[in-house]
Design a protein around this motif. Structure first.
Motif, PDB file in Angstrom:
ATOM      1  N   GLU A   1      -1.579 -11.570  -0.158  1.00 55.65           N
ATOM      2  CA  GLU A   1      -0.768 -10.509  -0.289  1.00 55.65           C
ATOM      3  C   GLU A   1      -0.337  -9.949   0.759  1.00 55.65           C
ATOM      4  O   GLU A   1       0.733  -9.274   1.055  1.00 55.65           O
ATOM      5  N   LYS A   2      -1.403  -9.662   1.591  1.00 55.05           N
ATOM      6  CA  LYS A   2      -1.215  -8.583   2.860  1.00 55.05           C
ATOM      7  C   LYS A   2      -0.389  -9.574   3.645  1.00 55.05           C
ATOM      8  O   LYS A   2       0.558  -9.122   4.616  1.00 55.05           O
TER       9      LYS A   2
ATOM     10  N   ARG B   1     -12.573  -6.750   5.052  1.00 52.75           N
ATOM     11  CA  ARG B   1     -11.408  -6.691   4.461  1.00 52.75           C
ATOM     12  C   ARG B   1     -10.498  -7.743   4.819  1.00 52.75           C
ATOM     13  O   ARG B   1      -9.522  -7.791   3.892  1.00 52.75           O
ATOM     14  N   LEU B   2     -10.782  -8.590   5.598  1.00 56.19           N
ATOM     15  CA  LEU B   2      -9.899  -9.594   5.916  1.00 56.19           C
ATOM     16  C   LEU B   2      -9.770 -10.819   4.885  1.00 56.19           C
ATOM     17  O   LEU B   2      -8.707 -11.418   4.636  1.00 56.19           O
TER      18      LEU B   2
ATOM     19  N   GLY C   1      -5.797  -2.153  10.963  1.00 55.00           N
ATOM     20  CA  GLY C   1      -6.072  -2.721   9.486  1.00 55.00           C
ATOM     21  C   GLY C   1      -5.204  -4.335   9.434  1.00 55.00           C
ATOM     22  O   GLY C   1      -4.745  -4.777  10.202  1.00 55.00           O
ATOM     23  N   THR C   2      -5.859  -4.970   8.542  1.00 55.84           N
ATOM     24  CA  THR C   2      -5.451  -6.253   8.192  1.00 55.84           C
ATOM     25  C   THR C   2      -4.149  -6.565   7.879  1.00 55.84           C
ATOM     26  O   THR C   2      -3.608  -7.781   8.302  1.00 55.84           O
TER      27      THR C   2
ATOM     28  N   GLY D   1      -1.425   1.819   7.205  1.00 59.04           N
ATOM     29  CA  GLY D   1      -2.269   1.299   6.114  1.00 59.04           C
ATOM     30  C   GLY D   1      -3.188   2.272   5.584  1.00 59.04           C
ATOM     31  O   GLY D   1      -3.675   3.282   6.541  1.00 59.04           O
ATOM     32  N   VAL D   2      -3.555   2.217   4.350  1.00 60.44           N
ATOM     33  CA  VAL D   2      -4.302   3.178   3.679  1.00 60.44           C
ATOM     34  C   VAL D   2      -5.556   2.391   2.765  1.00 60.44           C
ATOM     35  O   VAL D   2      -5.198   1.283   2.660  1.00 60.44           O
ATOM     36  N   THR D   3      -6.436   3.282   2.225  1.00 61.18           N
ATOM     37  CA  THR D   3      -7.138   2.469   1.410  1.00 61.18           C
ATOM     38  C   THR D   3      -6.879   3.084  -0.021  1.00 61.18           C
ATOM     39  O   THR D   3      -7.352   2.399  -1.106  1.00 61.18           O
TER      40      THR D   3
END
Length: 258
Positions: free
Chosen positions: A79-80, A72-73, A102-103, A173-175
């Motif tokens: 944007e993250k 996920r990195l 989370g990232t 953080g969610v998916t």
């Protein structure tokens, strides 16, 4: 020939999903002149490939944020970073703030102002390590069993510790984030931890990088009625955000300069 037709049919399902954001099995079967069983079989196979998320009556987009921490990195990394910087600016001196694993949450930790005096609570060893050199921030690390996929702590001891916390804000953080299906994630136990963290904070703010919007994962954290705000990138379309505005959610837009 059958394999080709099956392939074409599946591609059509994915095209409809991309264009409309959902697939209704009954409607699609009528449109194609096929049985609902055939469409459902295609949906099952596409779901097993991770290409969509089945829901009652059809399917929704699967979240591309379902990979492990390392993978996920590289997903929406710029944007993250912008969302993380915008979130860091919302944290005020003296607050008790929960940072999820989370990232995107890592980016919040990296962009906290150096002079900020606050308390950060986290169940993520990664976040705790990021804050070691931040002299003004007190770090409370929740203990329990390490869920290696996401590099966060889960389990009953973690739930017990979380229940003793009263934080100002929880950055979650969610998916998946969906107007109908709420906040979702890819692990059952992790969903319960996130729900407990949300219940321990006065406000819950979702870190909504683009790949998570209108996507769904298998396990529900909570409905959108339970959250206070979302942070999105500034170029997210008004059309995409409209259902969230309608629910009364405060939306913060992270610009390229934030």
């Amino acid at each position: 020939m059958i394999a080709v037709l099956t392939s074409q049919r599946k591609q059509l399902i994915l095209d409809v999903l991309r264009q409309t954001g959902k697939v209704v099995a009954k409607e699609l079967s009528q449109e194609l002149g096929l049985s609902e069983d055939t469409i459902r079989r295609d949906l099952r196979e596409l779901a097993s490939e991770g290409r969509l998320q089945r829901v009652h009556g059809g399917a929704l987009p699967a979240s591309p944020a379902m990979g492990d921490f390392a993978s996920r990195l590289s997903v929406a990394s710029e944007e993250k970073k912008r969302i993380g910087k915008a979130a860091a600016k919302l944290i005020q001196a003296g607050q008790v703030v929960i940072l999820d694993g989370g990232t995107t949450a890592v980016q919040i930790a990296r962009h906290l102002p150096r002079g900020l005096k606050a308390t950060i609570v986290t169940h993520s060893p990664t976040i705790a390590v990021e804050l070691v050199s931040h002299e003004s921030v007190e770090v409370i690390l929740i203990g329990g069993r390490l869920f290696k996929h996401s590099v966060v702590v889960v389990g009953a001891p973690a739930i017990e510790s979380i229940a003793k916390i009263r934080a100002d804000t929880y950055f979650v953080g969610v998916t998946g984030i969906h107007p109908q299906f709420g906040l979702t994630t890819g692990d059952f136990e992790e969903a319960h931890i996130k729900k407990a963290l949300s219940a321990s904070a006065a406000e819950t703010v979702v870190l909504a990088s683009p790949e998570k919007l209108n996507a769904v994962s298998p396990y529900v954290i909570e409905p959108l009625a339970e959250i206070t705000g979302m942070i999105v990138v500034a170029e997210t379309s008004e059309e995409m955000l409209a259902p969230y505005f309608d629910l009364g959610i405060t939306i913060t837009k992270a610009s390229q300069e934030s």
